[in-house]
Scaffold this motif. Structure first.
Motif, PDB file in Angstrom:
ATOM      1  N   TYR A  66      13.905 -10.713  14.931  1.00  0.00           N
ATOM      2  CA  TYR A  66      12.878  -9.673  14.916  1.00  0.00           C
ATOM      3  C   TYR A  66      11.498 -10.317  14.993  1.00  0.00           C
ATOM      4  N   ASP A  67      10.574  -9.631  15.648  1.00  0.00           N
ATOM      5  CA  ASP A  67       9.185 -10.053  15.640  1.00  0.00           C
ATOM      6  C   ASP A  67       8.592  -9.748  14.266  1.00  0.00           C
ATOM      7  N   SER A  82       5.478  -6.944  14.326  1.00  0.00           N
ATOM      8  CA  SER A  82       5.777  -5.563  14.709  1.00  0.00           C
ATOM      9  C   SER A  82       7.088  -5.051  14.134  1.00  0.00           C
ATOM     10  N   GLY A  83       7.996  -5.959  13.750  1.00  0.00           N
ATOM     11  CA  GLY A  83       9.318  -5.560  13.302  1.00  0.00           C
ATOM     12  C   GLY A  83      10.270  -5.242  14.433  1.00  0.00           C
ATOM     13  N   LYS A  84       9.835  -5.416  15.679  1.00  0.00           N
ATOM     14  CA  LYS A  84      10.660  -5.098  16.852  1.00  0.00           C
ATOM     15  C   LYS A  84      11.825  -6.086  16.976  1.00  0.00           C
ATOM     16  N   LYS A  85      13.022  -5.558  17.282  1.00  0.00           N
ATOM     17  CA  LYS A  85      14.176  -6.435  17.505  1.00  0.00           C
ATOM     18  C   LYS A  85      14.000  -7.178  18.817  1.00  0.00           C
ATOM     19  N   LEU A  86      14.176  -8.485  18.771  1.00  0.00           N
ATOM     20  CA  LEU A  86      13.995  -9.331  19.949  1.00  0.00           C
ATOM     21  C   LEU A  86      15.312  -9.629  20.647  1.00  0.00           C
ATOM     22  N   TRP A  87      16.359  -9.908  19.885  1.00  0.00           N
ATOM     23  CA  TRP A  87      17.660 -10.182  20.478  1.00  0.00           C
ATOM     24  C   TRP A  87      18.739 -10.123  19.402  1.00  0.00           C
ATOM     25  N   THR A  93      20.536 -11.817  14.471  1.00  0.00           N
ATOM     26  CA  THR A  93      19.596 -10.861  15.045  1.00  0.00           C
ATOM     27  C   THR A  93      18.176 -11.312  14.732  1.00  0.00           C
ATOM     28  N   ARG A 148       6.887  -2.474   4.113  1.00  0.00           N
ATOM     29  CA  ARG A 148       7.680  -2.122   5.280  1.00  0.00           C
ATOM     30  C   ARG A 148       9.025  -2.817   5.173  1.00  0.00           C
ATOM     31  N   ILE A 157      12.018  -4.776   7.638  1.00  0.00           N
ATOM     32  CA  ILE A 157      12.376  -5.355   8.938  1.00  0.00           C
ATOM     33  C   ILE A 157      13.897  -5.418   9.025  1.00  0.00           C
TER      34      ILE A 157
END
Length: 755
Positions: free
Chosen positions: A663-664, A667-672, A661, A625, A627
């Protein structure tokens, strides 16, 4: 096989969370465990009912068990990662080997074919060779102390190991070993045991592997002892191809037995078995053991509500004998027990200095120096840990970790030490930095004052080098394009020196678990082949363990993780080698990577020319994956124990183009996404804080992205200037006790408050 933990049983031993029970012996139990998101381990602990507080001799024996395990480095062994002989119930943690014992495999699948027995014996003989080279005797080599993996056997359980010169901690009339696999001289008493005694045991093990029974099997213990002392071995079922060499191992006279080295050469017959020639029935057992471990991991994560377990290793590709080897070990390791012996008698060995450190990224750094937070053994290396993930841990901000008498300081490197080589390391209260010729200087980390200086190599380096020194806590390994030197960290005395061969230059160095790895690139101009020689050397002596030539030039630093040596390649691609012998394990032509990071069982590839951070399978190197697919890293990203990955990048469309930037990881989700306020030269982590350093400034950002709690400090200096129009910046920073220790581009060394 693994069994569930009983109701009400302890769920933690030391810093490790218990997942399942592996087995038990007379004095201890062994558990499958994990520390944070690190690798699986086997934790061997003293039984709860033993009153060890009243038995000082037991703690002496337990310490000696750990010491004997650390004294050995070599292939076909399992790595000691951690331990505490002073705990209320002493324990030690070793690498978990997800495979059956030889005893279990033979019981379930029957005797092994001749080809498998030969390869098994060659591997165990090589293991004994390095055990004896460390002046340690195993003294309990038996089928239950041999674990099987796709890559070959692993010799475990040094619970009754004894150093050559050690005083035996045994009682009169007590047999030290396992009946049926003991040499005649071992029966006579521990003082008569010699290295050849382990060879005798190996011969009995090979008989068991080939026939399903030992050469002295008998229902009565007295009969077993009598048959051993009389040389009455039953080899009638041993195949003709093996009977002669097994009989030599079982000779009554120790002087007539072959040495482990001779035995390995004869059994291997000049060939290397790759992949390891296990029969198909044994291969199915490996899959069964891996599946069982994964099931207990999932069960524990569900029970604890900790979310999903770390990503599993991908199944190995099929080879000529089934799954090809996917080495999940940690390089040439310290040998230790990962399963309890069926017969536990006495423990003996030698006392060695402790050499354990917690890897702040969540994976114990076996064979590394003590915990960075310990005043007697703090060690800080570039990017915080062996995975080079940027996590410096709690000691980075804990003020009591600072060297006594510390105050901010700034100074230039002394005369004769140039700025073509960058990077430093902290060992206790000493800061050691390098130059381009491989010279090193040691400073008092508290004041910046000189302690010692060591010379470099003759010749002339071709350019700036940014490969920092490495350390094992006692020695510092100073890299240079011209060679590598091992120095005593206390005095600066040279322990060993390796000069790069003609027309070659050292481009990368890494240390892990008692071994120094180097990459030497052929500097000759085209049409000469672009090849690299990778070497492994014993950290304590510099003795070469193996060397391998590969096509291509390494890009960035070498990375050592779980029994593999990884390197990115210039022009694209990633390569991994076995740390046991340097044989190639996997190679992919892409992605292109500026550097590699080891984290949570995966390999992360980042590039200054491509967007996102690729997550690679640690076995096959296949991309799993990406990120941060819209961010192109300007410098190495970082990821740590909080599971947050941070990328520094430039967004020309933004009002403030320099961005940080987060990321989690899972999950790869952007956090801030926050402005960096200056172009960072390096990132670091300390638990819940991001550390961003630039031009004599250090900013800390909460990992929850709270912009109102960002802090910024100026690092002290008396002389800053621009070089070629670029402001002088700090490089390869180290963090300890709330302070930063760094070098600038123009050669100044500084230490100041980071928080």
């Amino acid at each position: 096989m693994l069994t569930p933990l009983p109701p009400g049983a302890a769920r933690h031993i030391g810093p490790y969370r218990l997942l399942a029970r592996i087995g038990a012996g007379g004095m201890g139990e062994v558990f499958l465990a994990r520390r944070d998101q690190g690798q699986l381990v086997a934790v061997k602990a003293v039984r709860q009912e033993l009153d060890v507080d009243l038995d000082d001799a037991f703690r002496v024996r337990f310490r000696r068990e750990m010491a004997a395990a650390r004294a050995v480095t070599g292939p076909f062994t399992a790595a000691l990662l951690d331990g505490d002989a002073e705990a209320r119930l002493p324990w030690l943690a070793t690498e978990y080997v997800p495979g059956p014992s030889l005893a279990d495999a033979v019981a379930r699948c029957g005797p092994l074919p001749v080809k498998s027995v030969r390869a098994l014996g060659a591997g165990l003989a090589r293991a004994l060779a390095v055990v004896h080279a460390a002046r340690v005797l195993h003294r309990d080599l038996k089928p239950g102390n041999v674990l099987l993996t796709p890559e070959g056997p692993r010799l475990i359980d040094f619970g009754i190991a004894r150093a050559f010169e050690a005083t035996a901690l045994t009682m009169t009339g007590v047999l030290v070993g396992t009946p049926g696999f003991m040499a005649p001289e071992q029966i006579e008493g521990s003082h008569a045991v010699v290295p050849a005694s382990d060879v005798f045991s190996l011969g009995a093990v090979l008989c068991h592997a080939a026939t399903g029974r030992g050469p002295f099997d008998d229902s009565e213990l007295a009969s077993v002892v009598f048959r051993i002392s009389q040389g009455d071995a039953d080899l009638s079922g041993v195949p003709d191809e093996l009977r002669g060499i097994v009989a030599e191992c079982l000779a009554t006279d120790p002087d007539r037995r072959p040495t482990p080295t001779e035995l390995a050469e004869r059994l291997a017959d000049g060939t290397a078995a790759t992949p390891f020639p296990w029969p198909s029935d044994a291969l199915s057992l490996f899959a069964e053991y891996r599946s069982a471990a994964a099931a207990f991991e999932r069960s524990e994560f569900e029970r604890s509500g900790a979310g999903e377990p770390p990503p599993p290793q991908a199944p190995p590709a099929l080879g000529a004998f089934g799954p090809a080897p996917v080495l999940k070990r940690r390089r040439l390791p310290w040998v230790a027990a990962s399963a309890a012996a069926a017969v536990v008698v006495a423990v003996a060995g030698v006392m060695l200095p402790d050499a354990l450190r917690d890897d702040p990224a969540g994976t114990p750094a076996a064979g590394s120096p003590p915990d960075a937070g310990s005043a007697s053994g703090r060690v800080v290396t570039a990017l915080g840990n062996q995975g080079r993930s940027g996590e410096f841990g709690a000691s980075a901000v804990r003020e009591d970790a600072l060297p006594d008498g510390w105050r901010p300081w700034s100074r230039k490197k002394p005369k004769g030490v140039d700025s073509m080589g960058k990077g430093c390391v902290i060992v206790r209260s000493t800061l050691v930095c390098r130059d381009g010729w491989g010279a090193a200087i040691a400073l008092d980390a508290a004041t910046g004052k000189d302690r010692w200086k060591a010379p470099g190599f003759s010749g002339k380096p071709s350019g700036i080098q940014e490969n920092p020194p490495e350390t094992d806590g006692e020695r510092v390994f100073v890299p240079s394009e011209l060679g590598v030197t091992g120095l005593d960290v206390a005095t600066g005395d040279e322990v060993w020196r390796h000069e790069a061969p003609a027309h070659a230059g050292v481009v990368s160095v890494a240390y892990a678990q008692g071994v120094v790895y180097t990459a030497e690139f052929n500097r000759r101009a085209a049409p000469e082949p672009r090849t690299t020689v990778l070497r492994a050397r014993r950290a304590s002596t510099g003795r070469q363990l193996w060397k391998t030539s590969v096509d291509g030039k390494p890009q960035g630093a070498l990375l050592v993780r779980s029994g593999r040596l990884y390197t990115a390649l210039e022009g694209g691609g990633v390569l991994s080698l076995s740390t046991l012998a340097g044989d190639e394990k996997a190679r992919v032509p892409e992605p292109a990577c500026s550097g590699l990071i080891g984290y949570a069982g995966a390999i992360l590839c980042w590039s200054v020319e491509h967007e996102g951070v690729r997550v690679l399978d640690s076995g096959t190197l296949a991309s799993r994956r990406t990120i941060g697919a819209t961010k192109e890293p300007d410098i190495a990203p970082v990821v740590g124990e909080k599971g947050v990955l941070v990328i520094a990048s430039t967004d020309e469309r933004a009002e403030l183009p320099d961005r940080l930037t987060a990321y989690d990881w899972k999950s790869g989700k952007k956090l801030w996404d926050l402005p960096a306020r200056g172009n960072p030269s390096a990132l670091g982590l300390s638990r819940d804080r991001l550390l961003s350093v630039g031009s004599y400034e250090i900013r800390t950002v909460p990992l929850d992205g709270d912009a109102e709690n960002v802090t910024q400090r100026t690092v002290p200096t008396t002389d800053t200037k621009a070089i070629d129009g670029v402001a002088d910046t700090l490089t390869t920073p180290l963090y300890l006790g709330g302070a930063i220790f760094a070098e600038s581009i123009e050669g100044r060394l500084v230490s100041g408050r980071a928080l």
